[in-house]
Scaffold this motif. Structure first.
Motif, PDB file in Angstrom:
ATOM      1  N   VAL A 105     106.718  36.740  15.737  1.00 45.26           N
ATOM      2  CA  VAL A 105     107.360  36.137  16.916  1.00 45.26           C
ATOM      3  C   VAL A 105     106.455  36.267  18.143  1.00 45.26           C
ATOM      4  CG1 VAL A 105     109.307  36.354  18.535  1.00 45.26           C
ATOM      5  CG2 VAL A 105     109.718  36.350  16.069  1.00 45.26           C
ATOM      6  N   ALA A 106     105.853  37.444  18.321  1.00 44.63           N
ATOM      7  CA  ALA A 106     104.939  37.633  19.449  1.00 44.63           C
ATOM      8  C   ALA A 106     103.735  36.689  19.340  1.00 44.63           C
ATOM      9  CB  ALA A 106     104.476  39.092  19.514  1.00 44.63           C
ATOM     10  N   ASN A 107     103.160  36.594  18.140  1.00 40.80           N
ATOM     11  CA  ASN A 107     102.031  35.666  17.919  1.00 40.80           C
ATOM     12  C   ASN A 107     102.424  34.246  18.314  1.00 40.80           C
ATOM     13  OD1 ASN A 107     100.726  37.800  16.672  1.00 40.80           O
ATOM     14  ND2 ASN A 107     101.109  37.075  14.591  1.00 40.80           N
ATOM     15  N   SER A 108     103.590  33.840  17.829  1.00 39.72           N
ATOM     16  CA  SER A 108     104.039  32.457  18.022  1.00 39.72           C
ATOM     17  C   SER A 108     104.357  32.171  19.487  1.00 39.72           C
ATOM     18  CB  SER A 108     105.257  32.175  17.137  1.00 39.72           C
ATOM     19  OG  SER A 108     104.947  32.381  15.771  1.00 39.72           O
ATOM     20  N   LEU A 109     104.994  33.130  20.158  1.00 38.95           N
ATOM     21  CA  LEU A 109     105.313  32.950  21.579  1.00 38.95           C
ATOM     22  C   LEU A 109     104.041  32.835  22.413  1.00 38.95           C
ATOM     23  CD1 LEU A 109     108.196  35.559  22.030  1.00 38.95           C
ATOM     24  CD2 LEU A 109     108.425  33.085  22.362  1.00 38.95           C
ATOM     25  N   LEU A 110     103.079  33.687  22.114  1.00 37.66           N
ATOM     26  CA  LEU A 110     101.811  33.706  22.840  1.00 37.66           C
ATOM     27  C   LEU A 110     101.145  32.329  22.792  1.00 37.66           C
ATOM     28  CD1 LEU A 110      99.759  35.653  24.241  1.00 37.66           C
ATOM     29  CD2 LEU A 110      98.785  36.073  21.980  1.00 37.66           C
ATOM     30  N   VAL A 111     101.054  31.784  21.589  1.00 30.37           N
ATOM     31  CA  VAL A 111     100.339  30.515  21.396  1.00 30.37           C
ATOM     32  C   VAL A 111     101.168  29.327  21.909  1.00 30.37           C
ATOM     33  CG1 VAL A 111      99.367  28.951  19.659  1.00 30.37           C
ATOM     34  CG2 VAL A 111      98.926  31.421  19.526  1.00 30.37           C
ATOM     35  N   THR A 112     102.475  29.333  21.640  1.00 31.44           N
ATOM     36  CA  THR A 112     103.323  28.211  22.076  1.00 31.44           C
ATOM     37  C   THR A 112     103.377  28.120  23.598  1.00 31.44           C
ATOM     38  OG1 THR A 112     104.680  28.585  20.115  1.00 31.44           O
ATOM     39  CG2 THR A 112     105.560  27.078  21.759  1.00 31.44           C
ATOM     40  N   ALA A 113     103.537  29.257  24.260  1.00 31.31           N
ATOM     41  CA  ALA A 113     103.566  29.272  25.727  1.00 31.31           C
ATOM     42  C   ALA A 113     102.259  28.715  26.285  1.00 31.31           C
ATOM     43  CB  ALA A 113     103.804  30.695  26.229  1.00 31.31           C
ATOM     44  N   ALA A 114     101.144  29.135  25.669  1.00 35.96           N
ATOM     45  CA  ALA A 114      99.833  28.665  26.142  1.00 35.96           C
ATOM     46  C   ALA A 114      99.686  27.159  25.957  1.00 35.96           C
ATOM     47  CB  ALA A 114      98.721  29.412  25.412  1.00 35.96           C
ATOM     48  N   ILE A 115     100.220  26.627  24.848  1.00 38.19           N
ATOM     49  CA  ILE A 115     100.169  25.173  24.613  1.00 38.19           C
ATOM     50  C   ILE A 115     100.961  24.442  25.696  1.00 38.19           C
ATOM     51  CG2 ILE A 115     100.987  23.318  23.077  1.00 38.19           C
ATOM     52  CD1 ILE A 115     100.355  25.209  20.694  1.00 38.19           C
ATOM     53  N   LEU A 116     102.118  24.993  26.055  1.00 38.38           N
ATOM     54  CA  LEU A 116     103.050  24.305  26.959  1.00 38.38           C
ATOM     55  C   LEU A 116     102.785  24.590  28.443  1.00 38.38           C
ATOM     56  CD1 LEU A 116     106.359  24.818  24.942  1.00 38.38           C
ATOM     57  CD2 LEU A 116     105.175  22.640  25.331  1.00 38.38           C
ATOM     58  N   GLY A 117     101.780  25.399  28.741  1.00 41.88           N
ATOM     59  CA  GLY A 117     101.491  25.701  30.147  1.00 41.88           C
ATOM     60  C   GLY A 117     102.427  26.719  30.762  1.00 41.88           C
ATOM     61  N   VAL A 118     103.112  27.499  29.905  1.00 42.07           N
ATOM     62  CA  VAL A 118     103.989  28.568  30.388  1.00 42.07           C
ATOM     63  C   VAL A 118     103.164  29.852  30.486  1.00 42.07           C
ATOM     64  CG1 VAL A 118     105.977  30.020  29.745  1.00 42.07           C
ATOM     65  CG2 VAL A 118     106.076  27.536  29.389  1.00 42.07           C
ATOM     66  N   ASP A 119     103.248  30.557  31.617  1.00 45.30           N
ATOM     67  CA  ASP A 119     102.540  31.835  31.748  1.00 45.30           C
ATOM     68  C   ASP A 119     103.165  32.836  30.777  1.00 45.30           C
ATOM     69  OD1 ASP A 119     101.014  30.713  33.717  1.00 45.30           O
ATOM     70  OD2 ASP A 119     102.159  31.574  35.379  1.00 45.30           O
ATOM     71  N   VAL A 120     102.335  33.566  30.052  1.00 43.26           N
ATOM     72  CA  VAL A 120     102.871  34.462  29.020  1.00 43.26           C
ATOM     73  C   VAL A 120     102.198  35.823  29.087  1.00 43.26           C
ATOM     74  CG1 VAL A 120     101.283  33.500  27.263  1.00 43.26           C
ATOM     75  CG2 VAL A 120     103.350  34.731  26.537  1.00 43.26           C
ATOM     76  N   THR A 121     103.029  36.852  29.034  1.00 39.08           N
ATOM     77  CA  THR A 121     102.539  38.233  29.012  1.00 39.08           C
ATOM     78  C   THR A 121     103.126  38.935  27.793  1.00 39.08           C
ATOM     79  OG1 THR A 121     102.468  38.307  31.424  1.00 39.08           O
ATOM     80  CG2 THR A 121     102.467  40.426  30.280  1.00 39.08           C
ATOM     81  N   ILE A 122     102.275  39.585  27.029  1.00 35.00           N
ATOM     82  CA  ILE A 122     102.753  40.450  25.949  1.00 35.00           C
ATOM     83  C   ILE A 122     102.624  41.879  26.464  1.00 35.00           C
ATOM     84  CG2 ILE A 122     102.422  41.229  23.560  1.00 35.00           C
ATOM     85  CD1 ILE A 122     103.136  38.287  23.565  1.00 35.00           C
ATOM     86  N   ALA A 123     103.763  42.561  26.611  1.00 32.73           N
ATOM     87  CA  ALA A 123     103.769  43.937  27.093  1.00 32.73           C
ATOM     88  C   ALA A 123     104.125  44.841  25.918  1.00 32.73           C
ATOM     89  CB  ALA A 123     104.781  44.094  28.221  1.00 32.73           C
ATOM     90  N   SER A 124     103.110  45.556  25.437  1.00 26.15           N
ATOM     91  CA  SER A 124     103.347  46.415  24.282  1.00 26.15           C
ATOM     92  C   SER A 124     102.363  47.576  24.302  1.00 26.15           C
ATOM     93  CB  SER A 124     103.197  45.609  22.982  1.00 26.15           C
ATOM     94  OG  SER A 124     101.840  45.330  22.729  1.00 26.15           O
ATOM     95  N   PRO A 125     102.622  48.629  23.510  1.00 27.93           N
ATOM     96  CA  PRO A 125     101.633  49.716  23.427  1.00 27.93           C
ATOM     97  C   PRO A 125     100.311  49.154  22.888  1.00 27.93           C
ATOM     98  CG  PRO A 125     103.684  50.288  22.272  1.00 27.93           C
ATOM     99  CD  PRO A 125     103.775  48.849  22.625  1.00 27.93           C
ATOM    100  N   GLU A 126      99.199  49.753  23.300  1.00 25.19           N
ATOM    101  CA  GLU A 126      97.895  49.214  22.906  1.00 25.19           C
ATOM    102  C   GLU A 126      97.736  49.106  21.397  1.00 25.19           C
ATOM    103  OE1 GLU A 126      94.271  50.582  24.801  1.00 25.19           O
ATOM    104  OE2 GLU A 126      95.360  50.666  26.721  1.00 25.19           O
ATOM    105  N   SER A 127      98.321  50.057  20.675  1.00 24.24           N
ATOM    106  CA  SER A 127      98.189  50.046  19.205  1.00 24.24           C
ATOM    107  C   SER A 127      98.950  48.872  18.577  1.00 24.24           C
ATOM    108  CB  SER A 127      98.694  51.358  18.612  1.00 24.24           C
ATOM    109  OG  SER A 127     100.059  51.553  18.955  1.00 24.24           O
ATOM    110  N   LEU A 128      99.811  48.234  19.366  1.00 25.49           N
ATOM    111  CA  LEU A 128     100.589  47.093  18.847  1.00 25.49           C
ATOM    112  C   LEU A 128     100.246  45.791  19.588  1.00 25.49           C
ATOM    113  CD1 LEU A 128     104.103  48.764  18.321  1.00 25.49           C
ATOM    114  CD2 LEU A 128     102.400  48.221  16.579  1.00 25.49           C
ATOM    115  N   PHE A 129      99.092  45.739  20.224  1.00 19.65           N
ATOM    116  CA  PHE A 129      98.639  44.480  20.835  1.00 19.65           C
ATOM    117  C   PHE A 129      98.445  43.425  19.734  1.00 19.65           C
ATOM    118  CE2 PHE A 129      96.328  45.910  25.019  1.00 19.65           C
ATOM    119  CZ  PHE A 129      97.555  46.264  25.547  1.00 19.65           C
TER     120      PHE A 129
END
Length: 335
Positions: free
Chosen positions: A166-190
């Motif tokens: 879900v995080a992978n998909s949100l990251l890429v879909t938001a970028a396609i659509l011009g939506v600013d996207v931040t993934i906030a997670s522990p570094e080991s789960l980037f």
């Protein structure tokens, strides 16, 4: 590009206009459904629903969507199909392709869904793999568009396990659509680098800002969408204790949301562990002493929480995907 006959395996196979078309078409189909206007674009078709992984929303959404479109869905669960066990994916794909008009697949392997598409000769729709959850994305961004009317100036912040499908998909879909996207997670789960790079490539074109950070409190500042998912994905249960300890600071709760200024909605792809009203929730409470995991009940039940609309939108969006790729619709060139 015409959608007819095309598979839907990952969101990155589609450009911005195509993704926007699917979202707008889903909103249109929802309007038809609410007004009891028939839309049987797949009348007379047969759709195979292959589920190696269990599912509530995806299975229900594909079944109702197929029925509404006039198609007959056939469910084949983990005990009914032999993908790669007794029969190769290639051989299974050829047989199913000769009998059915479309195939939905939900399982672990992206390679399997790609092989089904390659050898079946009919559209294949990815209902979830370990890498991607593309049908979820059309429903999710449809929910965002219904809430805000636009993707311009929208900031989406995903909190929690940053390297799941879900995080992978949100990251890429938001970028396609011009939506600013931040993934906030522990570094080991980037997220894995390949997904970040893919998002950055799309962002160059769309103007989206892509950010990966461990600082949850700064991340949510100015967010319009706060999104979270379960901390332990299917098949990862043995990592439970370390995952809970690692992710507790990333819980979506009222004190985190004090950092959010302005209009925002909360989203969750469900199921959510926000109380002890499940066997799973009770066990976690007994074993680890926490009654709420990725989201608190207070947030989950608030007016700004849109996870149930989001869940319903899975059906309308899946219907749009199936109709667009298999319904011989007139779709203008969306370059």
């Amino acid at each position: 590009m015409h959608f007819q006959g095309k598979s839907f395996l990952t969101i990155s196979d589609f450009n911005r206009k195509e993704v926007e078309y699917l979202i707008d078409f889903a909103i249109h189909l929802k309007h038809l459904k609410k007004n009891n206007i028939p839309h049987q674009y797949l009348k007379g078709q047969n759709i195979a629903l292959l589920f190696e992984k269990s599912s509530t929303r995806t299975r229900a959404a594909f079944t109702v969507a197929a029925n509404d479109l006039g198609a007959a869905p056939e469910f084949l669960g983990a005990n009914d199909i032999q993908l790669g066990k007794k029969e190769s994916v290639q051989d299974t794909a050829k047989i199913l392709g000769s009998m059915f008009d479309g195939i939905e697949y939900r399982g672990a392997s992206q390679a399997v869904v790609a092989d089904l598409a390659e050898y079946s000769g009919i559209p294949v729709w990815n209902g979830l793999t370990d890498d991607w959850h593309p049908t979820q994305m059309i429903g999710d961004f449809m929910t965002i568009k219904e809430a805000f009317g636009t993707f311009d100036g929208i900031k989406l912040v995903y909190c929690g396990d940053g390297r799941n499908n879900v995080a992978n998909s949100l990251l890429v879909t938001a970028a396609i659509l011009g939506v600013d996207v931040t993934i906030a997670s522990p570094e080991s789960l980037f997220p894995e680098k390949s997904y970040i790079q893919m998002a950055q490539e799309f962002a160059k074109e769309s103007g989206s800002a892509v950010e990966i950070t461990a600082d949850i409190h700064t991340a949510v500042n100015g967010a319009n969408v706060i999104y979270t998912d379960v901390w332990v994905s299917m098949g990862e249960e043995e990592h439970f204790e370390e995952r809970v300890n690692l992710l507790l600071p990333y819980q979506v709760n009222e004190s985190l949301l004090e950092n959010v200024s302005g209009d925002f909605i909360f989203m969750h792809c469900l199921p959510a562990f926000h109380d002890t009203n499940t066997v799973y929730g009770k066990n976690v409470a007994e074993e680890y002493g926490i009654e709420e995991m990725e989201v608190t009940s207070e947030v989950f039940n608030a007016d700004y929480a849109k996870q149930f609309e989001q869940g319903e939108n899975r059906m309308h969006s899946i219907k749009a995907i199936m109709a667009a790729t298999n319904g011989h619709l007139f779709i203008p060139d969306l370059k």
